[in-house]
Motif scaffolding. Structure first.
Motif, PDB file in Angstrom:
ATOM      1  N   PRO A 103     -27.122 -35.303   0.610  1.00 34.65           N
ATOM      2  CA  PRO A 103     -26.645 -34.611   1.769  1.00 34.65           C
ATOM      3  C   PRO A 103     -25.065 -34.748   1.826  1.00 34.65           C
ATOM      4  O   PRO A 103     -24.673 -35.693   1.710  1.00 34.65           O
ATOM      5  N   THR A 104     -24.392 -33.428   1.832  1.00 36.69           N
ATOM      6  CA  THR A 104     -22.926 -33.692   1.945  1.00 36.69           C
ATOM      7  C   THR A 104     -22.352 -32.734   3.112  1.00 36.69           C
ATOM      8  O   THR A 104     -22.987 -31.615   3.449  1.00 36.69           O
ATOM      9  N   ALA A 105     -21.560 -33.327   3.861  1.00 39.52           N
ATOM     10  CA  ALA A 105     -20.831 -32.684   5.123  1.00 39.52           C
ATOM     11  C   ALA A 105     -20.127 -31.584   4.669  1.00 39.52           C
ATOM     12  O   ALA A 105     -19.218 -31.941   3.552  1.00 39.52           O
ATOM     13  N   VAL A 106     -19.947 -30.276   5.161  1.00 40.88           N
ATOM     14  CA  VAL A 106     -19.196 -29.065   5.012  1.00 40.88           C
ATOM     15  C   VAL A 106     -18.641 -28.744   6.488  1.00 40.88           C
ATOM     16  O   VAL A 106     -18.904 -27.988   6.951  1.00 40.88           O
ATOM     17  N   PRO A 107     -17.491 -29.441   6.942  1.00 40.34           N
ATOM     18  CA  PRO A 107     -16.881 -29.482   8.281  1.00 40.34           C
ATOM     19  C   PRO A 107     -16.340 -28.175   8.366  1.00 40.34           C
ATOM     20  O   PRO A 107     -16.921 -27.745   9.784  1.00 40.34           O
ATOM     21  N   ALA A 109     -17.680 -25.599   7.707  1.00 42.18           N
ATOM     22  CA  ALA A 109     -18.514 -24.524   7.837  1.00 42.18           C
ATOM     23  C   ALA A 109     -19.675 -25.168   8.864  1.00 42.18           C
ATOM     24  O   ALA A 109     -20.574 -24.322   9.370  1.00 42.18           O
ATOM     25  N   GLY A 110     -19.383 -26.204   9.394  1.00 50.68           N
ATOM     26  CA  GLY A 110     -20.133 -26.778  10.509  1.00 50.68           C
ATOM     27  C   GLY A 110     -21.649 -27.152  10.098  1.00 50.68           C
ATOM     28  O   GLY A 110     -22.470 -27.078  10.952  1.00 50.68           O
ATOM     29  N   ALA A 123     -35.045 -24.091  -6.762  1.00 51.27           N
ATOM     30  CA  ALA A 123     -33.876 -24.618  -5.902  1.00 51.27           C
ATOM     31  C   ALA A 123     -34.269 -24.321  -4.527  1.00 51.27           C
ATOM     32  O   ALA A 123     -34.697 -23.391  -4.031  1.00 51.27           O
ATOM     33  N   VAL A 124     -33.990 -25.247  -3.725  1.00 48.87           N
ATOM     34  CA  VAL A 124     -34.360 -25.301  -2.293  1.00 48.87           C
ATOM     35  C   VAL A 124     -32.757 -25.758  -1.538  1.00 48.87           C
ATOM     36  O   VAL A 124     -32.636 -26.974  -1.741  1.00 48.87           O
ATOM     37  N   GLU A 125     -32.193 -25.103  -0.766  1.00 47.92           N
ATOM     38  CA  GLU A 125     -31.140 -25.620  -0.260  1.00 47.92           C
ATOM     39  C   GLU A 125     -31.496 -25.989   1.234  1.00 47.92           C
ATOM     40  O   GLU A 125     -31.937 -25.103   1.907  1.00 47.92           O
ATOM     41  N   LEU A 126     -30.902 -27.194   1.760  1.00 50.27           N
ATOM     42  CA  LEU A 126     -31.576 -27.634   2.969  1.00 50.27           C
ATOM     43  C   LEU A 126     -30.030 -27.511   4.011  1.00 50.27           C
ATOM     44  O   LEU A 126     -28.982 -28.387   3.204  1.00 50.27           O
ATOM     45  N   VAL A 127     -30.038 -27.006   4.961  1.00 47.69           N
ATOM     46  CA  VAL A 127     -28.773 -26.808   5.709  1.00 47.69           C
ATOM     47  C   VAL A 127     -29.088 -27.464   7.203  1.00 47.69           C
ATOM     48  O   VAL A 127     -30.083 -26.965   7.912  1.00 47.69           O
ATOM     49  N   GLN A 128     -28.445 -28.487   7.682  1.00 47.36           N
ATOM     50  CA  GLN A 128     -28.401 -28.881   8.877  1.00 47.36           C
ATOM     51  C   GLN A 128     -27.189 -28.482   9.652  1.00 47.36           C
ATOM     52  O   GLN A 128     -25.886 -28.965   9.323  1.00 47.36           O
ATOM     53  N   MET A 129     -27.016 -28.110  10.728  1.00 50.88           N
ATOM     54  CA  MET A 129     -26.024 -27.712  11.511  1.00 50.88           C
ATOM     55  C   MET A 129     -25.572 -28.743  12.171  1.00 50.88           C
ATOM     56  O   MET A 129     -26.316 -29.803  12.468  1.00 50.88           O
ATOM     57  N   SER A 131     -22.866 -30.855  15.109  1.00 50.13           N
ATOM     58  CA  SER A 131     -22.152 -30.605  16.199  1.00 50.13           C
ATOM     59  C   SER A 131     -20.780 -30.415  16.095  1.00 50.13           C
ATOM     60  O   SER A 131     -20.026 -30.510  15.235  1.00 50.13           O
ATOM     61  N   ALA A 132     -20.022 -29.851  17.413  1.00 43.67           N
ATOM     62  CA  ALA A 132     -18.675 -29.379  17.205  1.00 43.67           C
ATOM     63  C   ALA A 132     -17.751 -31.038  17.115  1.00 43.67           C
ATOM     64  O   ALA A 132     -16.923 -30.832  16.408  1.00 43.67           O
ATOM     65  N   LYS A 133     -18.351 -31.912  17.565  1.00 39.55           N
ATOM     66  CA  LYS A 133     -17.351 -33.067  17.284  1.00 39.55           C
ATOM     67  C   LYS A 133     -17.448 -33.617  15.862  1.00 39.55           C
ATOM     68  O   LYS A 133     -16.339 -33.892  15.189  1.00 39.55           O
ATOM     69  N   GLU A 134     -18.801 -33.319  15.147  1.00 39.54           N
ATOM     70  CA  GLU A 134     -18.707 -33.459  13.727  1.00 39.54           C
ATOM     71  C   GLU A 134     -17.921 -32.775  12.939  1.00 39.54           C
ATOM     72  O   GLU A 134     -17.450 -32.916  11.700  1.00 39.54           O
ATOM     73  N   ARG A 135     -17.711 -31.503  13.410  1.00 37.80           N
ATOM     74  CA  ARG A 135     -16.957 -30.520  12.697  1.00 37.80           C
ATOM     75  C   ARG A 135     -15.578 -30.455  12.952  1.00 37.80           C
ATOM     76  O   ARG A 135     -14.598 -29.795  12.380  1.00 37.80           O
ATOM     77  N   GLY A 136     -14.984 -31.360  14.131  1.00 34.27           N
ATOM     78  CA  GLY A 136     -13.699 -31.600  14.308  1.00 34.27           C
ATOM     79  C   GLY A 136     -13.122 -30.579  15.269  1.00 34.27           C
ATOM     80  O   GLY A 136     -12.035 -30.557  15.508  1.00 34.27           O
ATOM     81  N   ASP A 137     -14.034 -29.705  16.098  1.00 38.98           N
ATOM     82  CA  ASP A 137     -13.752 -28.685  17.005  1.00 38.98           C
ATOM     83  C   ASP A 137     -13.394 -29.540  18.242  1.00 38.98           C
ATOM     84  O   ASP A 137     -13.834 -30.646  18.521  1.00 38.98           O
ATOM     85  N   ASP A 138     -12.455 -28.868  19.192  1.00 37.94           N
ATOM     86  CA  ASP A 138     -12.135 -29.404  20.230  1.00 37.94           C
ATOM     87  C   ASP A 138     -13.318 -29.430  21.259  1.00 37.94           C
ATOM     88  O   ASP A 138     -14.066 -28.388  21.276  1.00 37.94           O
ATOM     89  N   VAL A 139     -13.745 -30.498  21.828  1.00 40.49           N
ATOM     90  CA  VAL A 139     -15.023 -30.393  22.615  1.00 40.49           C
ATOM     91  C   VAL A 139     -14.302 -30.275  24.106  1.00 40.49           C
ATOM     92  O   VAL A 139     -13.396 -30.965  24.584  1.00 40.49           O
TER      93      VAL A 139
END
Length: 139
Positions: A103-107, A109-110, A123-129, A131-139
């Motif tokens: 798994p790799t973070a893609v900040p 894209a959240g 091929a199977v792509e797995l995507v975990q959404m 949080s805003a904090k993990e994305r660097g968004d202002d909370v």
């Protein structure tokens, strides 16, 4: 009654129908909804229709043609949103899958993303959404 237009299913041609169904059930919790057999001779086919628990959303249909060779993997990429990408990657490995990346973070894209292959190499792509904090968004 009009149904309207919507995405309904993806069909994946597989060589081993039962093994493929077991993989998607063990790794992603998909349930067998229906089994269909039809056609004759070269046109014979078997399908297992899978979907999420208590979900009438899109289905994954595993298609096996017993008298025809399955195509080489790589014809499509299946995408699944998951709650815990690390856990699903472990389940994929335990169920005979291969971890290709992540798994790799893609900040930007959240999301956290991993790619695995099922036992036949699809091929199977797995995507975990994330949080805003993990994305660097202002909370």
């Amino acid at each position: 009654m009009a149904v309207g237009q919507r995405f309904a299913f993806t069909k994946l041609l597989v060589a081993d129908l039962e093994a493929a169904a077991a993989f998607y059930s063990a790794v992603l919790g998909l349930l067998t909804r229906h089994r269909v057999t039809g056609g004759e001779g070269e046109a014979a086919y078997q399908e297992i229709i899978l979907s999420a628990a208590e979900d009438d959303g899109p289905s994954l249909i595993l298609l096996h043609r017993p008298h025809q060779a399955a195509p080489d993997p790589g014809e499509t990429v299946l995408g699944f949103v998951v709650d815990d990408v690390e856990q699903v990657v472990r389940q994929a490995r335990a169920a005979g899958g291969v971890v290709v990346s992540g798994p790799t973070a893609v900040p930007q894209a959240g999301v956290r993303v991993a790619q695995v292959e099922d036992p036949e190499g699809h091929a199977v792509e797995l995507v975990q959404m994330t949080s805003a904090k993990e994305r660097g968004d202002d909370v």
